[in-house]
Design a protein around this motif. Structure first.
Motif, PDB file in Angstrom:
ATOM      1  N   LEU A  62      -2.456 -13.787  -3.054  1.00  0.00           N
ATOM      2  CA  LEU A  62      -2.626 -13.576  -1.608  1.00  0.00           C
ATOM      3  C   LEU A  62      -3.475 -14.666  -0.975  1.00  0.00           C
ATOM      4  CD1 LEU A  62      -3.422  -9.748  -1.591  1.00  0.00           C
ATOM      5  CD2 LEU A  62      -1.273 -10.832  -0.910  1.00  0.00           C
TER       6      LEU A  62
ATOM      7  N   GLU B  88      -6.896  -0.525  -3.472  1.00  0.00           N
ATOM      8  CA  GLU B  88      -5.876  -1.426  -4.027  1.00  0.00           C
ATOM      9  C   GLU B  88      -5.715  -2.618  -3.103  1.00  0.00           C
ATOM     10  OE1 GLU B  88      -2.213   0.560  -4.930  1.00  0.00           O
ATOM     11  OE2 GLU B  88      -3.160   1.908  -6.337  1.00  0.00           O
ATOM     12  N   PRO B  89      -5.511  -3.854  -3.628  1.00  0.00           N
ATOM     13  CA  PRO B  89      -5.505  -4.159  -5.048  1.00  0.00           C
ATOM     14  C   PRO B  89      -6.842  -3.819  -5.690  1.00  0.00           C
ATOM     15  CG  PRO B  89      -5.539  -6.185  -3.711  1.00  0.00           C
ATOM     16  CD  PRO B  89      -5.314  -5.057  -2.786  1.00  0.00           C
TER      17      PRO B  89
ATOM     18  N   TYR C  41       4.454  -4.156   3.315  1.00  0.00           N
ATOM     19  CA  TYR C  41       4.231  -5.604   3.160  1.00  0.00           C
ATOM     20  C   TYR C  41       5.291  -6.288   2.288  1.00  0.00           C
ATOM     21  CZ  TYR C  41      -0.551  -5.269   5.134  1.00  0.00           C
ATOM     22  OH  TYR C  41      -1.648  -5.081   5.953  1.00  0.00           O
ATOM     23  N   GLN C  42       5.732  -5.596   1.231  1.00  0.00           N
ATOM     24  CA  GLN C  42       6.705  -6.247   0.333  1.00  0.00           C
ATOM     25  C   GLN C  42       8.143  -5.748   0.555  1.00  0.00           C
ATOM     26  OE1 GLN C  42       3.437  -5.466  -1.262  1.00  0.00           O
ATOM     27  NE2 GLN C  42       3.156  -7.559  -0.564  1.00  0.00           N
TER      28      GLN C  42
ATOM     29  N   SER D 215       1.369   0.489   1.487  1.00  0.00           N
ATOM     30  CA  SER D 215       1.173  -0.953   1.717  1.00  0.00           C
ATOM     31  C   SER D 215       2.293  -1.758   1.076  1.00  0.00           C
ATOM     32  CB  SER D 215      -0.168  -1.428   1.131  1.00  0.00           C
ATOM     33  OG  SER D 215      -1.250  -0.972   1.898  1.00  0.00           O
ATOM     34  N   SER D 216       2.672  -1.390  -0.148  1.00  0.00           N
ATOM     35  CA  SER D 216       3.751  -2.135  -0.815  1.00  0.00           C
ATOM     36  C   SER D 216       5.041  -2.031  -0.019  1.00  0.00           C
ATOM     37  CB  SER D 216       3.985  -1.598  -2.231  1.00  0.00           C
ATOM     38  OG  SER D 216       2.970  -2.041  -3.097  1.00  0.00           O
TER      39      SER D 216
ATOM     40  N   GLU E 219      -6.071 -14.638   4.080  1.00  0.00           N
ATOM     41  CA  GLU E 219      -5.002 -14.392   3.119  1.00  0.00           C
ATOM     42  C   GLU E 219      -3.666 -14.440   3.854  1.00  0.00           C
ATOM     43  OE1 GLU E 219      -6.160 -10.683   1.295  1.00  0.00           O
ATOM     44  OE2 GLU E 219      -7.486 -11.711  -0.112  1.00  0.00           O
TER      45      GLU E 219
ATOM     46  N   ARG F 200      -5.689   1.815   0.770  1.00  0.00           N
ATOM     47  CA  ARG F 200      -4.335   1.295   0.518  1.00  0.00           C
ATOM     48  C   ARG F 200      -3.709   1.903  -0.745  1.00  0.00           C
ATOM     49  NH1 ARG F 200      -2.895  -2.633   3.899  1.00  0.00           N
ATOM     50  NH2 ARG F 200      -4.427  -4.119   4.674  1.00  0.00           N
TER      51      ARG F 200
ATOM     52  N   LYS G 156      -9.827   0.177   8.383  1.00  0.00           N
ATOM     53  CA  LYS G 156      -9.533   1.241   7.417  1.00  0.00           C
ATOM     54  C   LYS G 156     -10.582   1.338   6.308  1.00  0.00           C
ATOM     55  CE  LYS G 156      -6.708  -1.669   4.735  1.00  0.00           C
ATOM     56  NZ  LYS G 156      -7.906  -2.117   3.980  1.00  0.00           N
TER      57      LYS G 156
ATOM     58  N   PHE H 221       1.788  -5.718  -7.611  1.00  0.00           N
ATOM     59  CA  PHE H 221       1.104  -4.567  -6.994  1.00  0.00           C
ATOM     60  C   PHE H 221       1.488  -3.278  -7.718  1.00  0.00           C
ATOM     61  CE2 PHE H 221       0.508  -7.156  -3.012  1.00  0.00           C
ATOM     62  CZ  PHE H 221      -0.847  -6.948  -2.883  1.00  0.00           C
TER      63      PHE H 221
ATOM     64  N   ARG I 104      -0.939  -0.734  -9.592  1.00  0.00           N
ATOM     65  CA  ARG I 104      -0.950   0.688  -9.180  1.00  0.00           C
ATOM     66  C   ARG I 104      -0.721   1.616 -10.370  1.00  0.00           C
ATOM     67  NH1 ARG I 104       2.257   0.076  -4.948  1.00  0.00           N
ATOM     68  NH2 ARG I 104       0.341  -0.554  -3.915  1.00  0.00           N
TER      69      ARG I 104
ATOM     70  N   ASP J 223      -4.334  -5.266   8.170  1.00  0.00           N
ATOM     71  CA  ASP J 223      -5.591  -5.988   7.951  1.00  0.00           C
ATOM     72  C   ASP J 223      -6.413  -5.981   9.251  1.00  0.00           C
ATOM     73  OD1 ASP J 223      -5.116  -7.653   5.172  1.00  0.00           O
ATOM     74  OD2 ASP J 223      -3.265  -7.286   6.284  1.00  0.00           O
TER      75      ASP J 223
ATOM     76  N   TYR K 136      -1.290 -12.474   4.661  1.00  0.00           N
ATOM     77  CA  TYR K 136      -0.834 -11.492   5.652  1.00  0.00           C
ATOM     78  C   TYR K 136      -1.773 -11.399   6.861  1.00  0.00           C
ATOM     79  CZ  TYR K 136       2.274  -9.984   1.889  1.00  0.00           C
ATOM     80  OH  TYR K 136       3.225  -9.941   0.904  1.00  0.00           O
TER      81      TYR K 136
ATOM     82  N   ARG L 199      -4.769 -10.967  -6.017  1.00  0.00           N
ATOM     83  CA  ARG L 199      -5.608 -11.617  -4.995  1.00  0.00           C
ATOM     84  C   ARG L 199      -5.429 -13.131  -5.006  1.00  0.00           C
ATOM     85  NH1 ARG L 199      -8.522  -8.461  -1.984  1.00  0.00           N
ATOM     86  NH2 ARG L 199      -8.881  -6.379  -2.803  1.00  0.00           N
TER      87      ARG L 199
HETATM   88  P1  TYD Z   1      -7.131  -5.419   1.816  1.00  0.00           P
HETATM   89  O1  TYD Z   1      -7.165  -3.942   1.852  1.00  0.00           O
HETATM   90  O2  TYD Z   1      -7.074  -6.125   3.111  1.00  0.00           O
HETATM   91  O3  TYD Z   1      -8.297  -5.936   0.930  1.00  0.00           O
HETATM   92  P2  TYD Z   1      -9.573  -6.772   1.384  1.00  0.00           P
HETATM   93  O4  TYD Z   1     -10.057  -6.153   2.655  1.00  0.00           O
HETATM   94  O5  TYD Z   1     -10.489  -6.598   0.211  1.00  0.00           O
HETATM   95  O6  TYD Z   1      -9.050  -8.178   1.551  1.00  0.00           O
HETATM   96  O7  TYD Z   1      -5.858  -5.835   0.944  1.00  0.00           O
HETATM   97  C1  TYD Z   1      -5.563  -7.183   0.686  1.00  0.00           C
HETATM   98  C2  TYD Z   1      -4.148  -7.500   1.041  1.00  0.00           C
HETATM   99  O8  TYD Z   1      -3.238  -6.900   0.106  1.00  0.00           O
HETATM  100  C3  TYD Z   1      -3.693  -7.031   2.423  1.00  0.00           C
HETATM  101  O9  TYD Z   1      -3.234  -8.164   3.162  1.00  0.00           O
HETATM  102  C4  TYD Z   1      -2.498  -6.146   2.145  1.00  0.00           C
HETATM  103  C5  TYD Z   1      -2.061  -6.559   0.784  1.00  0.00           C
HETATM  104  N1  TYD Z   1      -1.321  -5.525   0.018  1.00  0.00           N
HETATM  105  C6  TYD Z   1       0.062  -5.647  -0.121  1.00  0.00           C
HETATM  106  O10 TYD Z   1       0.651  -6.574   0.439  1.00  0.00           O
HETATM  107  N2  TYD Z   1       0.745  -4.736  -0.878  1.00  0.00           N
HETATM  108  C7  TYD Z   1       0.112  -3.703  -1.520  1.00  0.00           C
HETATM  109  O11 TYD Z   1       0.753  -2.889  -2.213  1.00  0.00           O
HETATM  110  C8  TYD Z   1      -1.315  -3.590  -1.367  1.00  0.00           C
HETATM  111  C9  TYD Z   1      -2.059  -2.473  -2.061  1.00  0.00           C
HETATM  112  C10 TYD Z   1      -1.995  -4.521  -0.590  1.00  0.00           C
END
Ligand code: TYD
Length: 210
Positions: A56, A42-43, A108-109, A104-105, A156, A100, A19, A71, A75, A15, A158, A53
């Motif tokens: 998050l 994505e999301p 982050y997950q 990312s999954s 959010e 993304r 990107k 997610f 996807r 974040d 993260y 969202r």
């Molecule tokens: P982000 O690209 O930051 O969207 P925005 O700029 O519109 O807020 O994505 C939102 C959050 O989603 C970001 O903290 C990462 C998270 N994310 C996951 O945790 N797992 C995933 O698979 C994806 C696609 C996003």
């Protein structure tokens, strides 16, 4: 007339790494070459993406496992939707630039021992397309946090502090090591002007255009 398959390009980064700006600049560049481009993220903007969202944003807290599954569902829909699916665009000869994707999954997950499970679901799915290239925009977590703070007042889960962002960046490193030889991953230094960073993104993608 048969269409040549479009290129599937993913832009990743923690974040605040810039990107999304890079995805837009790349999409503009490819359009400037006369290519058809579908810029997506994505999301997604779908109902499923909205549910993620909410999770998050803290409105509806979810476990990491729930988020991984949500997610994934988002996807899968993003790939197979008959009108606006990634697969459909690629097959019709349109390039897809996606902000993304499964990287990312995994980053982050794929925590607390869940990396293999999250990787299995995403990488072994018959309907989740494999990107032609993933460009990772790498930037110092403190700088990322500055960008996030400059853009908004609500954070959010993260995005709360630089330690969380630093941990996510470290996890991307683990994921890219794991995918070495499977996926085409290029890291670009994000600590420059957007135009300078973009030149490197374009150079990496251009190797696939020949
Ligand atoms: P982000 O690209 O930051 O969207 P925005 O700029 O519109 O807020 O994505 C939102 C959050 O989603 C970001 O903290 C990462 C998270 N994310 C996951 O945790 N797992 C995933 O698979 C994806 C696609 C996003």
């Amino acid at each position: 007339m048969e269409n040549k398959r479009g290129l599937f390009i993913v832009i990743e980064g923690v974040d605040g790494s810039g990107k999304s700006t890079q995805a837009s600049l790349l999409a503009d560049y490819l359009r400037g070459l006369g290519r058809r481009v579908h810029h997506t993220a994505e999301p997604t903007e779908s109902g499923l993406g909205g549910m993620v969202r909410d999770g998050l944003g803290g409105e509806h807290p979810r476990t990491t496992e729930e988020l991984a599954a949500m997610f994934l569902a988002d996807r899968v829909a993003h790939n197979v939707s008959p009108k606006s699916g990634i697969k459909q665009y690629l097959e019709s000869g349109t390039d897809v630039v996606c902000d993304r994707y499964y990287y990312s999954s995994l980053a982050y997950q794929g925590v607390d021992g869940a990396l293999q499970w999250v990787a299995d679901m995403n990488l072994n799915s018959p309907v989740i397309e494999k990107p032609d290239i993933c460009v990772f925009i790498d930037l110092d977590p403190e700088k990322c946090l500055e960008h996030i703070r400059a853009g908004r007042s609500h954070f959010e889960i993260y995005e709360e502090n630089s330690a969380i962002i630093a941990e996510t960046r470290r996890r991307y490193g683990i994921v890219f090591e794991m995918l070495k030889g499977r996926d085409n991953i290029v890291t670009v230094d994000g600590a420059r002007t957007p135009q300078e960073v973009s030149a490197d993104v374009i150079a990496a993608v251009s190797k696939l255009l020949k």
